[in-house]
Each structure stands twice: as C-alpha cells, then as structure tokens.
Design an enzyme around this catalytic site. Structure first.
Site, mmCIF file in Angstrom:
data_model
loop_
_atom_site.group_PDB
_atom_site.id
_atom_site.type_symbol
_atom_site.label_atom_id
_atom_site.label_comp_id
_atom_site.label_asym_id
_atom_site.label_seq_id
_atom_site.Cartn_x
_atom_site.Cartn_y
_atom_site.Cartn_z
ATOM 1 N N ARG A 199 -9.877 4.576 -7.323
ATOM 2 C CA ARG A 199 -9.077 4.288 -6.135
ATOM 3 C C ARG A 199 -10.000 4.303 -4.928
ATOM 4 O O ARG A 199 -10.888 5.141 -4.820
ATOM 5 C CB ARG A 199 -7.970 5.330 -5.957
ATOM 6 C CG ARG A 199 -6.966 5.339 -7.085
ATOM 7 C CD ARG A 199 -6.009 4.192 -6.925
ATOM 8 N NE ARG A 199 -5.193 4.036 -8.125
ATOM 9 C CZ ARG A 199 -4.376 3.034 -8.312
ATOM 10 N NH1 ARG A 199 -4.274 2.084 -7.411
ATOM 11 N NH2 ARG A 199 -3.662 2.949 -9.402
ATOM 12 N N GLU A 236 0.827 -1.205 0.000
ATOM 13 C CA GLU A 236 0.000 0.000 0.000
ATOM 14 C C GLU A 236 0.868 1.265 0.000
ATOM 15 O O GLU A 236 0.584 2.218 -0.718
ATOM 16 C CB GLU A 236 -0.939 0.009 1.210
ATOM 17 C CG GLU A 236 -2.029 -1.038 1.160
ATOM 18 C CD GLU A 236 -3.051 -0.808 0.063
ATOM 19 O OE1 GLU A 236 -3.231 0.346 -0.375
ATOM 20 O OE2 GLU A 236 -3.674 -1.788 -0.358
ATOM 21 N N ASN A 245 0.998 3.914 -3.042
ATOM 22 C CA ASN A 245 0.698 5.335 -2.823
ATOM 23 C C ASN A 245 1.788 6.216 -3.419
ATOM 24 O O ASN A 245 1.495 7.237 -4.040
ATOM 25 C CB ASN A 245 0.559 5.650 -1.336
ATOM 26 C CG ASN A 245 -0.825 5.393 -0.797
ATOM 27 O OD1 ASN A 245 -1.731 4.998 -1.520
ATOM 28 N ND2 ASN A 245 -0.989 5.607 0.494
#
Length: 145
Positions: A107, A48, A52
């Site tokens: 997203r 993650e 990002n």
C-alpha cells in the site's frame, strides 16, 4: 446547512463495492453538471475513502460502509464515508503521506493525500474500536468557467 438534495448508500465492506460507490456518486452528481475533471476528481477521492474503509477499517472483519452525498447551495458537494471498523489511533500520523498500516500489501499510504489534493476540504474523525468518518467538500466551478 441547507441541503438541496441528498443520497445515502450503504454497502458491505467488499472491495468490489468501491466501483459501486464511484457509480452512485457519478450518477447522483450529474444533476449538478460538474466538469469531466471535477467528476473524475470526486470519483477518485470517494474511491480512496471507500478503499481505506475496506482495507484498513474492516481489516479482519466485515461491516457496512455508509456513503452520503449532498448537494449544498453555491454548487458545493458534501461527501461522507463512514465505517464502524477498527478506527484510527493517530489520525494525524495516518494522514502523513506514505504512512500505511499495510506495508506487506504494498500500500502506498497516499489515500488521504489523494483525497486532500482532489477536494477543497477533508476532515477525518476516528476512534479506536468505533470506526472512522471521512467528510469531504468541493465547490464545483460555475458553468462556463
């Protein structure tokens, strides 16, 4: 802070390198003998954080993502994911579940929430135009727990 062992990995901000980051973290952490669940949680949190950096940090540019993994005393794992991308203007807002700067890409806005749920501590430091640093900590269970 005493560091028992450490690895640093620098990768270009390409989405395919998210898998490389997971592999590096997994390979390095085997020495700490985490449970399968702990390793899965850590891999997901790293995934993650790197995603990002690729998707949001370097949205319209390329750059490097730095990954640091440390083994600390008392079976504590320290992970830092750093980019020098666009940065986050409002970290508190960005950490709100379902907030995303890329809704057109469908997203979910759950990256920070996922990281928080899988790690014991999450810290996000960022400044517009300077990049973002995500640090995470997790204490592994004692053997046999």
């Amino acid at each position: 802070m005493e560091i028992l062992n450490e690895i640093k990995f620098i990768m270009p901000s390409l989405s395919v390198n998210e898998g490389a980051a997971r592999a590096v973290v997994s390979s390095f952490l085997i020495q700490a003998d985490p449970t399968v669940e702990e390793l899965s949680d850590i891999r997901t949190a790293v995934s993650e954080a790197v995603t990002n950096a690729v998707v949001h940090g370097y949205r319209h540019q390329k750059g490097n993502i730095e990954l640091t993994v440390r083994l600390l005393p008392d079976r504590v794992i320290y992970i830092k994911v750093r980019d020098k991308g666009c940065g986050i203007a409002d970290v508190e807002q960005a950490m709100e579940p379902l907030f995303t700067t890329a809704p057109e890409e469908e997203r979910s806005g759950l990256g920070f929430s996922v990281m928080q749920s899988f790690m014991d501590r999450l810290t996000v430091r960022s400044a517009p135009g300077k990049g973002t640093t995500v640090t995470m900590r997790k204490r592994l269970s004692a053997h046999g727990d």
